[in-house]
Motif scaffolding. Structure first.
Motif, PDB file in Angstrom:
ATOM      1  N   ALA A 174     -85.051  78.040  20.935  1.00  0.00           N
ATOM      2  CA  ALA A 174     -84.954  78.412  19.521  1.00  0.00           C
ATOM      3  C   ALA A 174     -86.003  77.674  18.699  1.00  0.00           C
ATOM      4  CB  ALA A 174     -83.555  78.112  18.992  1.00  0.00           C
ATOM      5  N   LEU A 175     -86.219  76.404  19.015  1.00  0.00           N
ATOM      6  CA  LEU A 175     -87.232  75.630  18.275  1.00  0.00           C
ATOM      7  C   LEU A 175     -88.631  76.221  18.435  1.00  0.00           C
ATOM      8  CD1 LEU A 175     -86.075  71.969  18.989  1.00  0.00           C
ATOM      9  CD2 LEU A 175     -86.100  73.141  16.764  1.00  0.00           C
ATOM     10  N   THR A 176     -88.884  76.860  19.571  1.00  0.00           N
ATOM     11  CA  THR A 176     -90.227  77.395  19.819  1.00  0.00           C
ATOM     12  C   THR A 176     -90.360  78.872  19.472  1.00  0.00           C
ATOM     13  OG1 THR A 176     -89.680  77.889  22.125  1.00  0.00           O
ATOM     14  CG2 THR A 176     -90.679  75.742  21.656  1.00  0.00           C
ATOM     15  N   SER A 177     -89.231  79.565  19.321  1.00  0.00           N
ATOM     16  CA  SER A 177     -89.361  81.010  19.121  1.00  0.00           C
ATOM     17  C   SER A 177     -88.817  81.521  17.783  1.00  0.00           C
ATOM     18  CB  SER A 177     -88.656  81.764  20.257  1.00  0.00           C
ATOM     19  OG  SER A 177     -87.276  81.530  20.219  1.00  0.00           O
ATOM     20  N   LEU A 178     -87.941  80.772  17.138  1.00  0.00           N
ATOM     21  CA  LEU A 178     -87.410  81.240  15.857  1.00  0.00           C
ATOM     22  C   LEU A 178     -88.492  81.177  14.788  1.00  0.00           C
ATOM     23  CD1 LEU A 178     -83.835  79.654  15.730  1.00  0.00           C
ATOM     24  CD2 LEU A 178     -84.457  82.019  16.220  1.00  0.00           C
ATOM     25  N   LYS A 179     -88.319  82.022  13.783  1.00  0.00           N
ATOM     26  CA  LYS A 179     -89.272  82.056  12.675  1.00  0.00           C
ATOM     27  C   LYS A 179     -89.133  80.766  11.862  1.00  0.00           C
ATOM     28  CE  LYS A 179     -89.164  87.010  12.475  1.00  0.00           C
ATOM     29  NZ  LYS A 179     -88.703  88.195  11.821  1.00  0.00           N
TER      30      LYS A 179
END
Length: 196
Positions: free
Chosen positions: A153-158
């Motif tokens: 999530a840290l690398t893919s969320l906006k």
């Protein structure tokens, strides 16, 4: 692989997209069969030539066989009328050639009218569906590993989604804050429409 999302909104969008894809294929199959039938109507002149050639051939064949019975000139007259039979055969050949061209054109036009739009669909829609299925399936396997989901999530969320956290989510993840890790994991699953 997981083909469809668990969340109703994303599932509805996926179902609509899939139904549109099926409708797109059905539309082009209908267009192709309609065009095929229209082009086949152009074979009427060829059919006319075949019928006329057959009639001419039959008339001259009958006349030639009857001419053989005429005394003294029967053989010569029969041979001359035999040339009319050849003319009928020529018309039949020309008509069959035209029919063959029309049928080939109708077939290949129908193939092109189905193949090109379906290839376009396969190039655009199918990779998106496959990518989702693989990504959602792999992410669903990580439901019991919230640390990995949080890292993802840290690398893919906006950035705007990450900015909604009251504190820096990366610091919370590094320090092992379970509330932050669980929230990040839920957001990662939600981003793909997968239930937590």
């Amino acid at each position: 692989m997981k083909w469809y999302a668990d969340r109703p909104v994303r599932l509805t969008r996926q179902l609509i997209a899939d139904l549109l894809a099926v409708g797109w294929v059905a539309l082009w199959i209908w267009v192709a069969t309609t065009a095929h039938d229209w082009v086949l109507e152009l074979r009427a002149p060829g059919d006319g030539l075949v019928n006329a050639g057959g009639d001419i051939r039959d008339v001259f064949t009958n006349a030639a066989s009857k001419a053989k019975g005429v005394p003294f000139v029967g053989e010569d007259l029969s041979g001359a009328l035999g040339n009319g039979t050849k003319a009928g055969e020529t018309l039949i050949g020309v008509g069959n050639t035209q029919i063959g061209v029309v049928q080939d054109t109708a077939f290949w036009l129908a193939v092109a009218l189905v193949t090109i739009p379906v290839l376009f669909l396969l190039i655009t829609w199918l990779p998106l569906r496959l990518r989702y299925a693989l990504k959602a399936g792999n992410t669903a396997k990580l439901r019991d590993k919230p640390d990995l989901l949080a890292l993802r999530a840290l690398t893919s969320l906006k950035p705007r989604d990450l900015a909604k956290f009251p504190n820096d989510p990366a610091v919370g993840w590094r320090t092992g804050d379970t509330d932050v890790i669980e929230e990040l994991a839920k957001k990662q699953l939600a981003a793909l429409g997968v239930r937590a």
